[in-house]
Design a protein around this motif. Structure first.
Motif, mmCIF file in Angstrom:
data_model
loop_
_atom_site.group_PDB
_atom_site.id
_atom_site.type_symbol
_atom_site.label_atom_id
_atom_site.label_comp_id
_atom_site.label_asym_id
_atom_site.label_seq_id
_atom_site.Cartn_x
_atom_site.Cartn_y
_atom_site.Cartn_z
ATOM 1 N N LYS B 231 -1.672 -28.232 11.090
ATOM 2 C CA LYS B 231 -0.774 -27.351 10.357
ATOM 3 C C LYS B 231 -1.426 -25.986 10.165
ATOM 4 O O LYS B 231 -2.646 -25.857 10.184
ATOM 5 N N GLY B 232 -0.580 -24.990 9.983
ATOM 6 C CA GLY B 232 -1.085 -23.689 9.559
ATOM 7 C C GLY B 232 -1.142 -23.635 8.048
ATOM 8 O O GLY B 232 -0.746 -24.576 7.356
ATOM 9 N N ILE B 233 -1.664 -22.558 7.538
ATOM 10 C CA ILE B 233 -1.771 -22.429 6.091
ATOM 11 C C ILE B 233 -1.670 -20.961 5.705
ATOM 12 O O ILE B 233 -2.097 -20.078 6.465
ATOM 13 N N ILE B 234 -1.076 -20.712 4.562
ATOM 14 C CA ILE B 234 -1.219 -19.412 3.900
ATOM 15 C C ILE B 234 -1.776 -19.701 2.524
ATOM 16 O O ILE B 234 -1.238 -20.537 1.798
ATOM 17 N N GLU B 235 -2.847 -19.049 2.182
ATOM 18 C CA GLU B 235 -3.314 -19.109 0.799
ATOM 19 C C GLU B 235 -2.956 -17.793 0.139
ATOM 20 O O GLU B 235 -3.171 -16.718 0.705
ATOM 21 N N LEU B 236 -2.416 -17.892 -1.062
ATOM 22 C CA LEU B 236 -1.964 -16.673 -1.722
ATOM 23 C C LEU B 236 -1.952 -16.859 -3.225
ATOM 24 O O LEU B 236 -2.022 -17.979 -3.736
ATOM 25 N N GLU B 237 -1.876 -15.745 -3.903
ATOM 26 C CA GLU B 237 -1.655 -15.761 -5.344
ATOM 27 C C GLU B 237 -0.305 -15.127 -5.640
ATOM 28 O O GLU B 237 0.041 -14.092 -5.057
ATOM 29 N N ARG B 336 5.701 -37.881 7.223
ATOM 30 C CA ARG B 336 5.908 -36.758 6.307
ATOM 31 C C ARG B 336 4.676 -35.857 6.273
ATOM 32 O O ARG B 336 4.767 -34.635 6.249
ATOM 33 N N LEU B 337 3.510 -36.499 6.280
ATOM 34 C CA LEU B 337 2.259 -35.739 6.263
ATOM 35 C C LEU B 337 2.184 -34.798 7.463
ATOM 36 O O LEU B 337 1.738 -33.659 7.360
ATOM 37 N N ALA B 338 2.645 -35.286 8.608
ATOM 38 C CA ALA B 338 2.574 -34.474 9.819
ATOM 39 C C ALA B 338 3.692 -33.446 9.891
ATOM 40 O O ALA B 338 3.480 -32.320 10.327
ATOM 41 N N GLN B 339 4.883 -33.813 9.450
ATOM 42 C CA GLN B 339 6.033 -32.968 9.760
ATOM 43 C C GLN B 339 6.413 -31.989 8.654
ATOM 44 O O GLN B 339 7.050 -30.979 8.906
ATOM 45 N N GLU B 340 6.019 -32.267 7.416
ATOM 46 C CA GLU B 340 6.618 -31.530 6.303
ATOM 47 C C GLU B 340 5.808 -30.284 5.963
ATOM 48 O O GLU B 340 4.623 -30.380 5.657
ATOM 49 N N PRO B 341 6.441 -29.113 5.971
ATOM 50 C CA PRO B 341 5.752 -27.948 5.399
ATOM 51 C C PRO B 341 5.696 -28.121 3.883
ATOM 52 O O PRO B 341 6.568 -28.771 3.303
ATOM 53 N N THR B 342 4.677 -27.566 3.254
ATOM 54 C CA THR B 342 4.509 -27.786 1.814
ATOM 55 C C THR B 342 4.235 -26.484 1.086
ATOM 56 O O THR B 342 3.726 -25.522 1.660
ATOM 57 N N VAL B 343 4.602 -26.492 -0.194
ATOM 58 C CA VAL B 343 4.139 -25.453 -1.118
ATOM 59 C C VAL B 343 3.356 -26.187 -2.202
ATOM 60 O O VAL B 343 3.933 -26.955 -2.971
ATOM 61 N N VAL B 366 -1.141 -16.186 -13.166
ATOM 62 C CA VAL B 366 -1.424 -16.304 -11.728
ATOM 63 C C VAL B 366 -1.226 -17.747 -11.283
ATOM 64 O O VAL B 366 -1.719 -18.677 -11.930
ATOM 65 N N ALA B 367 -0.499 -17.908 -10.188
ATOM 66 C CA ALA B 367 -0.441 -19.220 -9.525
ATOM 67 C C ALA B 367 -1.110 -19.071 -8.177
ATOM 68 O O ALA B 367 -0.793 -18.157 -7.408
ATOM 69 N N LYS B 368 -2.068 -19.936 -7.907
ATOM 70 C CA LYS B 368 -2.722 -19.959 -6.595
ATOM 71 C C LYS B 368 -2.012 -21.016 -5.757
ATOM 72 O O LYS B 368 -1.955 -22.179 -6.157
ATOM 73 N N LEU B 369 -1.428 -20.590 -4.658
ATOM 74 C CA LEU B 369 -0.656 -21.513 -3.828
ATOM 75 C C LEU B 369 -1.278 -21.663 -2.450
ATOM 76 O O LEU B 369 -1.884 -20.733 -1.943
ATOM 77 N N ASP B 370 -1.128 -22.859 -1.878
ATOM 78 C CA ASP B 370 -1.306 -22.928 -0.430
ATOM 79 C C ASP B 370 -0.046 -23.500 0.178
ATOM 80 O O ASP B 370 0.527 -24.455 -0.312
ATOM 81 N N LEU B 371 0.394 -22.833 1.216
ATOM 82 C CA LEU B 371 1.608 -23.214 1.932
ATOM 83 C C LEU B 371 1.179 -23.708 3.304
ATOM 84 O O LEU B 371 0.553 -22.962 4.067
ATOM 85 N N ARG B 372 1.468 -24.955 3.585
ATOM 86 C CA ARG B 372 1.127 -25.509 4.905
ATOM 87 C C ARG B 372 2.318 -25.328 5.833
ATOM 88 O O ARG B 372 3.471 -25.598 5.444
ATOM 89 N N LEU B 373 2.040 -24.880 7.010
ATOM 90 C CA LEU B 373 3.079 -24.552 7.981
ATOM 91 C C LEU B 373 3.013 -25.499 9.167
ATOM 92 O O LEU B 373 1.933 -25.978 9.517
ATOM 93 N N VAL B 374 4.164 -25.760 9.763
ATOM 94 C CA VAL B 374 4.199 -26.618 10.950
ATOM 95 C C VAL B 374 4.765 -25.802 12.101
ATOM 96 O O VAL B 374 5.433 -24.786 11.885
ATOM 97 N N PRO B 375 4.491 -26.235 13.355
ATOM 98 C CA PRO B 375 5.128 -25.538 14.470
ATOM 99 C C PRO B 375 6.644 -25.577 14.299
ATOM 100 O O PRO B 375 7.192 -26.575 13.850
#
Lengths: 504, 504
Positions: B231-237, B336-343, B366-375
């Motif tokens: 998966k990809g990821i974005i880390e952000l606040e 679900r672990l493989a396919q689902e993008p998450t916040v 502040v909320a620190k989030l990581d968003l997991r991305l799928v193809p």
């Protein structure tokens, strides 16, 4: 104080002429007052030293610091000021101290002291917080800087100075006195009720015309507020955890697992979201307004006076706020401040809180809330309603840990105590505004509610600031003619005794 | 690694007979392998010393610690292992290091190194994190304990040991090599693309059959995963503040003012609440699933294999989890672990975060989030969609600060790299499971996406754990017959070169 009871509404206009801090001829003999003032001036160095020494012994219940020493010291201070029957009263927590002074007077005045102080970090202070150094503060004069300076040892030491001055002048105080002091105020007075309900203490308190805590809250224009009550408060934590929920992780796990594991943090966010309207400004807890009484016409009238005398622009600037809720005009914003119960988020803590990020799915999330209550809500009712609200929405697992709080409190404008305060300020030429309800909170309900049921409030001249903050200060020598230094503030405590004695 | 790419799915069954770690006769000469193994055994003390010395020099980009020294050290390590043309490549941030080895072979293998490590607090360690002590770990054998032991210096040093052994044995590696190394992996590889796109490096990488990062992730049963993507990821606040909002306070003010002043914390809570469904499990950001491709039948087939081979109860116990999302059965939870993008909310910080409470209305949350991305989501697309979602709901003032992230990455099962990994594990009798998509994230997209466009993954025998945690370890002498110690792991890196050279 646990909850800064310094009113945050600054009523800045001083109507009429400049203040006259000299005693006015009136109900009691002016020559007695002159003698007391002379004694107070003579005692000043000793009075300041007494305050400095007291600041040097910080009692901090949360840290179990000097809790026995602080109580013993309070006993000595009370005895030295002329109280009799001074003793420690045991509770399930820390003891308190009580004392009495029968001056053969018709009326009795209650005095409430806290002798504990808030925690502090010396590294944040410009001068050592326990040294109580005398420092020049531009625009104010000479101040003492130290933990407890204004909250509350400074004003309390000033009241003691009044008793020392009267003794030195050979003047009998015109009222009897009852002193109740505690060392747990900064942790929410969890055992204070046990002190006031000790039979002889309770009996003595019930004979008083009311009780006040000494305060030094004159603003730069010399103005003070007379508070007719204050909101109640519940401080609590809401905690969502995998442990209690039975879903999500029991500890922090790698955040990639969010796709297959529930999140206690999201659970907390969704639970919080139900507590207030989407703008965050109106409590949405089931049945919350059931026992809320509306402001009376007289209360609204008093608020309108506060609003018209206040400096809205200055207050906004001081707070760093450009709009009140709903862009309300000042008068309505102040009404809202007095009437509206609130759910505030003091703090949020979950997962990784340091700089940058850390890819965890936290097992636990905490919201620190304070809920302000208005008459006739009670702390017990509000706690139960919050629990029921969460339960009804399936959040039974979310822990609700109440750490402290007070019921709201009210004191009648017509009470002898309030009338004596107003008469004192009038007599001393100090502009005073009636504030129908302090939005902050203090343990006044211990006095105003049964079984004690007496008027309770704050009284005092003088000034200071920085309660709970670094560089807390209390004014000793005033260079501002509108604001009392320690001698004029001492005479304020003398004057209220005379006014109370002379009142109807 | 920035995002622990150790797969969290533990496939615990070792099918078939015990592992045979001795070289198998096959595509290359068995006597060459035997000579290399002999050299590896002779070099072992030097190989371990090399790893220990490297651990002693921690490069930490976030602290700007040893950033120049770490790059210079990496150059020396590469030269000593036989790389030529070794040099630092400058970027807008920290430099990287590249090296080449032309062995006159038909095929070329890319090797990706990170030479930085995660921050650490020595107080939390049982042995000093920079001393790299050798310690007996029951059930595993002798391990080296130190920061970077498994993440990633241990496995990388083992690959270098393979090159040293081949050199000592007088055996030419059967493939050409391209090494790209960076010192900013733990801060999200912000400039790594500049290194791989340097013209000669890019040209060299594009000639490779693929690239891997050395890894030591055998579980206690000796099993490894071969990941076909991640998966990809974005880390952000997300930051709500009175400052940006123009409502609420610019700094923390007294909480009693909540009745007349808006709260940035409530604003953040309400904004967060819109990002996911009420159960916290499905992303509700507008258009989020537009480019999400569903799992292919082959991917589902592979997940079903993982599920049937896995130990669900053990995994739940290890994670402290009793239920997957929606009480899904294991197979569906893994899908679900493989396919689902998450916040995911990594962290929440607002107001007072210490013990007990403090009556403030915070000016900032502040909320620190990581968003997991799928193809086929991309980091750029996802960031833009989150911003648009907030804006559409009136949350334009909420700041969105992306601190790092990667696109999702995919590598074809049929690629030469993956086939060589599988052939190597087969040849060495190591049970390997194809994992269609790692739920964690790594900078693999730098390689798999244009302009490099090569297969990329992880490869290696051996074991270790504790990445980013105290007491990180890497196995040196194995007492578990199913798990490779450093010499067998060294031979694993030798073997994959032979397998790649021999592949179709």
């Amino acid at each position: 104080m646990m909850h800064d009871r310094r009113t945050l509404i600054r009523n800045s206009m001083l109507l009429g002429a400049g203040m006259a801090l000299l005693p006015q001829p009136g109900f009691a003999k002016a020559d007695a007052r002159a003698a007391i003032r002379k004694a107070a001036l003579a005692n000043k160095a000793a009075d300041i030293k007494r305050l400095q020494d007291w600041i040097g012994l910080p009692t901090i219940a949360a840290e179990n610091r000097n809790v026995a020493e602080g109580a013993a010291y309070m006993e000595e201070l009370a005895k030295a000021a002329g109280f009799t029957g001074v003793r420690q009263v045991k509770t399930d927590g820390l003891p308190g101290v009580v004392g009495f002074m029968d001056n053969g007077a018709k009326h009795t005045l209650g005095i409430y002291f806290m002798y504990d102080v808030k925690q502090f970090d010396p590294a944040e202070w410009q001068s050592p917080p326990l040294e109580a150094r005398l420092v020049d503060k531009p625009g104010w004069g000479q101040v003492v800087i130290g933990r407890g300076a204004v909250n509350q040892k400074g004003p309390e030491a000033t009241l003691l100075a009044a008793l020392h001055a009267m003794k030195a002048a050979g003047v009998n105080p015109p009222v009897n006195l009852v002193l109740v002091a505690e060392g747990e105020e900064e942790i929410g007075s969890p055992h204070f009720r046990q002190i006031v309900e000790t039979p002889d203490v309770l009996a003595a308190l019930r004979k008083t015309a009311g009780i006040f805590i000494p305060a030094g809250w004159q603003n730069a224009n010399g103005k003070v507020d007379v508070n007719l009550g204050s909101k109640g408060i519940i401080e609590l934590e809401l905690i969502a955890s995998g442990e209690k929920w039975g879903r999500g992780p029991k500890q922090d796990i790698h955040s990639s697992l969010k796709a297959m594991v529930d999140s206690p943090v999201w659970r907390l966010v969704h639970a919080l979201n139900t507590l207030v309207t989407p703008d965050g400004n109106t409590v949405a807890i089931d049945g919350w307004f059931e026992n809320v009484r509306k402001l009376t016409p007289r209360e609204k009238e008093l608020i309108a006076k506060v609003a018209s005398a206040g400096d809205e622009a200055q207050q906004k600037a001081q707070l760093g706020v450009t709009h009140w809720i709903d862009d309300l005009p000042y008068n309505q914003a102040l009404e809202r401040l007095a009437q509206e119960p609130t759910v505030n988020i003091e703090g949020l803590v979950a997962g990784y809180t340091g700089p940058g990020g850390k890819t965890v799915l936290p097992g636990r999330a905490v919201a620190k809330l304070d809920l302000r209550l208005v008459p006739n809500q009670t702390r017990a009712e509000a706690t139960q309603k919050l629990r029921a609200h969460l339960d009804a929405r399936g959040f039974k697992d979310i822990e609700l840990n109440v750490s402290g709080g007070y019921d709201p409190t009210e004191t009648a404008e017509s009470s002898r105590l309030i009338q004596a305060e107003l008469a004192t300020y009038r007599a001393l030429g100090v502009e005073a505004a009636l504030n129908p309800r302090l939005a902050g909170s203090w343990p006044g309900a211990v006095f105003t509610a049964p079984p004690v049921s007496i008027p309770a409030g704050h009284f005092g001249l003088g000034s200071g600031a920085g309660a709970h903050a670094p560089n807390e200060w209390y004014l000793v020598e005033s260079t501002n003619p509108k604001v009392a230094g320690i001698t004029d503030a001492t005479m304020g405590y003398v004057e209220i005794m005379y006014q109370l004695a002379a009142g109807r």
